[in-house]
Enzyme design. Sequence first.
Site, PDB file in Angstrom:
ATOM      1  N   LYS A  31       0.839  -1.214   0.000  1.00 34.08           N
ATOM      2  CA  LYS A  31       0.000   0.000   0.000  1.00 34.08           C
ATOM      3  C   LYS A  31       0.869   1.258   0.000  1.00 34.08           C
ATOM      4  O   LYS A  31       0.662   2.163  -0.796  1.00 34.08           O
ATOM      5  CB  LYS A  31      -0.914  -0.007   1.231  1.00 34.08           C
ATOM      6  CG  LYS A  31      -1.583   1.331   1.513  1.00 34.08           C
ATOM      7  CD  LYS A  31      -2.485   1.291   2.725  1.00 34.08           C
ATOM      8  CE  LYS A  31      -1.848   1.597   4.057  1.00 34.08           C
ATOM      9  NZ  LYS A  31      -1.529   2.997   4.353  1.00 34.08           N
ATOM     10  N   ASN A  32       1.848   1.273   0.924  1.00 30.90           N
ATOM     11  CA  ASN A  32       2.607   2.514   1.113  1.00 30.90           C
ATOM     12  C   ASN A  32       3.686   2.739   0.058  1.00 30.90           C
ATOM     13  O   ASN A  32       4.378   3.751   0.088  1.00 30.90           O
ATOM     14  CB  ASN A  32       3.200   2.563   2.525  1.00 30.90           C
ATOM     15  CG  ASN A  32       2.098   2.730   3.566  1.00 30.90           C
ATOM     16  OD1 ASN A  32       0.966   3.095   3.231  1.00 30.90           O
ATOM     17  ND2 ASN A  32       2.411   2.463   4.827  1.00 30.90           N
ATOM     18  N   CYS A 126      -6.016   7.735   9.242  1.00 28.83           N
ATOM     19  CA  CYS A 126      -6.232   7.003  10.489  1.00 28.83           C
ATOM     20  C   CYS A 126      -5.995   7.900  11.689  1.00 28.83           C
ATOM     21  O   CYS A 126      -5.113   8.754  11.670  1.00 28.83           O
ATOM     22  CB  CYS A 126      -5.232   5.848  10.584  1.00 28.83           C
ATOM     23  SG  CYS A 126      -5.633   4.476   9.534  1.00 28.83           S
ATOM     24  N   ARG A 131      -1.251  14.518  13.150  1.00 27.88           N
ATOM     25  CA  ARG A 131      -0.453  14.275  11.947  1.00 27.88           C
ATOM     26  C   ARG A 131      -0.318  15.583  11.171  1.00 27.88           C
ATOM     27  O   ARG A 131      -1.020  15.838  10.195  1.00 27.88           O
ATOM     28  CB  ARG A 131      -1.061  13.148  11.123  1.00 27.88           C
ATOM     29  CG  ARG A 131      -1.048  11.845  11.929  1.00 27.88           C
ATOM     30  CD  ARG A 131      -1.577  10.693  11.161  1.00 27.88           C
ATOM     31  NE  ARG A 131      -0.598  10.098  10.277  1.00 27.88           N
ATOM     32  CZ  ARG A 131      -0.875   9.100   9.456  1.00 27.88           C
ATOM     33  NH1 ARG A 131      -2.090   8.595   9.417  1.00 27.88           N
ATOM     34  NH2 ARG A 131       0.051   8.593   8.668  1.00 27.88           N
ATOM     35  N   ASP A 321       4.120   0.373  12.384  1.00 31.00           N
ATOM     36  CA  ASP A 321       2.953  -0.268  11.776  1.00 31.00           C
ATOM     37  C   ASP A 321       2.802  -1.733  12.181  1.00 31.00           C
ATOM     38  O   ASP A 321       1.776  -2.341  11.900  1.00 31.00           O
ATOM     39  CB  ASP A 321       3.019  -0.152  10.244  1.00 31.00           C
ATOM     40  CG  ASP A 321       2.842   1.291   9.803  1.00 31.00           C
ATOM     41  OD1 ASP A 321       2.009   1.982  10.396  1.00 31.00           O
ATOM     42  OD2 ASP A 321       3.550   1.719   8.875  1.00 31.00           O
ATOM     43  N   ARG A 414      -8.881  -0.684   4.207  1.00 25.78           N
ATOM     44  CA  ARG A 414      -8.033   0.370   3.638  1.00 25.78           C
ATOM     45  C   ARG A 414      -6.618  -0.134   3.411  1.00 25.78           C
ATOM     46  O   ARG A 414      -5.892   0.414   2.581  1.00 25.78           O
ATOM     47  CB  ARG A 414      -7.962   1.574   4.583  1.00 25.78           C
ATOM     48  CG  ARG A 414      -9.227   2.384   4.561  1.00 25.78           C
ATOM     49  CD  ARG A 414      -9.120   3.552   5.477  1.00 25.78           C
ATOM     50  NE  ARG A 414      -8.005   4.388   5.097  1.00 25.78           N
ATOM     51  CZ  ARG A 414      -7.725   5.540   5.675  1.00 25.78           C
ATOM     52  NH1 ARG A 414      -8.486   5.964   6.654  1.00 25.78           N
ATOM     53  NH2 ARG A 414      -6.715   6.253   5.281  1.00 25.78           N
TER      54      ARG A 414
HETATM   55  N1  EPU Z   1       5.520  14.688  11.237  1.00 26.65           N
HETATM   56  C1  EPU Z   1       5.601  16.022  11.539  1.00 26.65           C
HETATM   57  N2  EPU Z   1       5.336  16.924  10.543  1.00 26.65           N
HETATM   58  C2  EPU Z   1       5.013  16.538   9.287  1.00 26.65           C
HETATM   59  C3  EPU Z   1       4.924  15.174   8.985  1.00 26.65           C
HETATM   60  C4  EPU Z   1       5.190  14.266   9.992  1.00 26.65           C
HETATM   61  O1  EPU Z   1       5.890  16.417  12.664  1.00 26.65           O
HETATM   62  O2  EPU Z   1       4.786  17.422   8.449  1.00 26.65           O
HETATM   63  C5  EPU Z   1       5.785  13.694  12.301  1.00 26.65           C
HETATM   64  C6  EPU Z   1       4.559  12.839  12.623  1.00 26.65           C
HETATM   65  O3  EPU Z   1       3.690  13.497  13.520  1.00 26.65           O
HETATM   66  C7  EPU Z   1       5.178  11.597  13.223  1.00 26.65           C
HETATM   67  C8  EPU Z   1       6.524  11.517  12.483  1.00 26.65           C
HETATM   68  O4  EPU Z   1       6.715  12.753  11.826  1.00 26.65           O
HETATM   69  O5  EPU Z   1       5.437  11.789  14.571  1.00 26.65           O
HETATM   70  C9  EPU Z   1       6.629  10.427  11.475  1.00 26.65           C
HETATM   71  O6  EPU Z   1       5.460  10.384  10.667  1.00 26.65           O
HETATM   72  P1  EPU Z   1       5.571  10.172   9.093  1.00 26.65           P
HETATM   73  O7  EPU Z   1       5.431  11.488   8.431  1.00 26.65           O
HETATM   74  O8  EPU Z   1       6.766   9.348   8.779  1.00 26.65           O
HETATM   75  O9  EPU Z   1       4.270   9.338   8.810  1.00 26.65           O
HETATM   76  P2  EPU Z   1       3.493   9.393   7.459  1.00 26.65           P
HETATM   77  O10 EPU Z   1       4.481   9.628   6.374  1.00 26.65           O
HETATM   78  O11 EPU Z   1       2.325  10.270   7.564  1.00 26.65           O
HETATM   79  C10 EPU Z   1       3.776   6.884   6.773  1.00 26.65           C
HETATM   80  C11 EPU Z   1       2.850   5.734   6.495  1.00 26.65           C
HETATM   81  C12 EPU Z   1       2.202   5.294   7.808  1.00 26.65           C
HETATM   82  C13 EPU Z   1       3.297   4.887   8.792  1.00 26.65           C
HETATM   83  C14 EPU Z   1       4.286   6.047   8.978  1.00 26.65           C
HETATM   84  C15 EPU Z   1       5.481   5.707   9.829  1.00 26.65           C
HETATM   85  C16 EPU Z   1       2.081   6.134   4.241  1.00 26.65           C
HETATM   86  C17 EPU Z   1       0.966   6.504   3.338  1.00 26.65           C
HETATM   87  N3  EPU Z   1       1.819   6.147   5.544  1.00 26.65           N
HETATM   88  O12 EPU Z   1       2.961   7.915   7.330  1.00 26.65           O
HETATM   89  O13 EPU Z   1       1.428   4.162   7.498  1.00 26.65           O
HETATM   90  O14 EPU Z   1       2.737   4.558  10.029  1.00 26.65           O
HETATM   91  O15 EPU Z   1       4.788   6.493   7.688  1.00 26.65           O
HETATM   92  O16 EPU Z   1       6.218   4.693   9.251  1.00 26.65           O
HETATM   93  O17 EPU Z   1       3.159   5.801   3.789  1.00 26.65           O
HETATM   94  C18 EPU Z   1      -0.345   2.627   7.739  1.00 26.65           C
HETATM   95  O18 EPU Z   1       0.011   2.131   6.656  1.00 26.65           O
HETATM   96  O19 EPU Z   1      -1.180   2.073   8.498  1.00 26.65           O
HETATM   97  C19 EPU Z   1       0.232   3.909   8.148  1.00 26.65           C
HETATM   98  C20 EPU Z   1      -0.324   4.680   9.065  1.00 26.65           C
END
Ligand code: EPU
Length: 435
Positions: A31-32, A126, A131, A321, A414
């Site tokens: 997915k990711n 989610c 976020r 995850d 999802r």
């Molecule tokens: N963060 C910030 N500012 C930002 C973006 C992120 O402070 O602008 C912080 C977040 O609050 C968090 C940390 O950075 O504390 C890391 O979050 P990250 O941005 O890496 O998460 P994401 O990119 O939104 C992806 C996956 C998630 C997975 C996380 C961590 C996708 C579409 N989603 O999310 O996947 O948990 O990385 O590995 O790639 C899932 O598949 O169930 C899922 C939630």
Amino acid sequence: MNSDLQKEAFRIEGLAGAKTLSGAVTIGGAKNAALPTLAALPLFKGSVSLSNIPHITDIRRMAALLRGIGVDLIQPEHGTYEAVVKKIGDPTFDEDLGKRMRASIILTGPVLARCGSVTFPHPGGCVIGERPIDLFLEGYRKMGATVERTGDVYTISAPNGTLQGAEIFFKVPSHTATETLMMAAVLAEGETVLKNCSMEPEITDLATFLVRCGAQIEGAGTPTMRITGGGLLQADEEHAVMPDRLEAGSFLVLGALCANDLTIQSCNPEHLEAVLYRLTEAGVPITVSESAIEITGNTASNDTFNAFDIKTHEYPGYPTDLQAPSTVFLTQCTGESVVFETIFEGRLHYTEDLVRMGADITMWDPHRVQIKGPTPLKGKELEGPDIRAGLAFIIAALVAEGESIITNINYIDRGYERIEKKLQSIGASVERVSK
Ligand code: EPU
């Protein structure tokens, strides 16, 4: 969203700790990795063919968002998408679709880079903690763009329609911010250096694909990436998205608790080293080959597994995850363990439901729980709170004695394609029912 889906539930008959499941499961596309790969389409001209795309709700939403901005996208067969990218019409996202998934933010990078502006709502997704999107906005500003916000809708504009290469340091490594700014830089003017990048394999999978199509990206999978901007990309052959390490990891935990023999095939075990290391140390009989993980002769009772602590960490550390499925595993191990969720602050609430099922879990604070095991679990009615905790409930329900009903399974849908079919194929009693 299909309202019928929201009314569906899983009815699961627990195995009361027996390890009677057996057989093989084939892991689907990630997915990711599929989401950012689809989101990359505005960087292209001409035809692009993608395969190993999972048939899940988030992918259908990303496809709808792309069609909404003018990408001609069809799904000729299960798991395959074909796009013809000509001109992006209006770079404004459908508000409802954009709000429904976090991954809509990834599309902002390619659209901004291609069109010189993008308008989108604050992304949803989610409920696993706050976020924010500050890293994305800060990156765009560094690349010369302006950010306007009206209510929950942002408009980002690049002066003269082109982003400028920049040096961007991420204050925390972010998976989607890394891939989004990497893609924005592909069409920017000059060189962009991204520092303190996330190193998840999905980012490397995407970068490898983009490089094959003409992008100049160095350092994907390391903390520092250098991207030299250029023209639109061209795809000459089909790209197959990498296997889903999180689906594979979920089946690994399930197999450890409920299967005598289980083969998890079409996966990349290298992507799961942190989890394989811990489960092997705990006593799970695992063997690994190039593209499969096998659990064989897993006959000892769960209470012979040793407890271990988990501190989630960006890749290659223990994945957030897989924190929820792993916590279910720990409820069945002998000893005390602490799970420290370092990435998201709202990703341990599901443990309250495990306690209702009989687990001995104490929440120390929103980031840490202590588990004492082993404890038998009892079937209950559970509401899936997010993709991964929803899957953890399926595992807990299979470990438990008696029947469980899991509602709100639109979250599970999802992330996992028809999970019940795979579970049934290895002997699990899981039925999708109408509520
Ligand atoms: N963060 C910030 N500012 C930002 C973006 C992120 O402070 O602008 C912080 C977040 O609050 C968090 C940390 O950075 O504390 C890391 O979050 P990250 O941005 O890496 O998460 P994401 O990119 O939104 C992806 C996956 C998630 C997975 C996380 C961590 C996708 C579409 N989603 O999310 O996947 O948990 O990385 O590995 O790639 C899932 O598949 O169930 C899922 C939630």
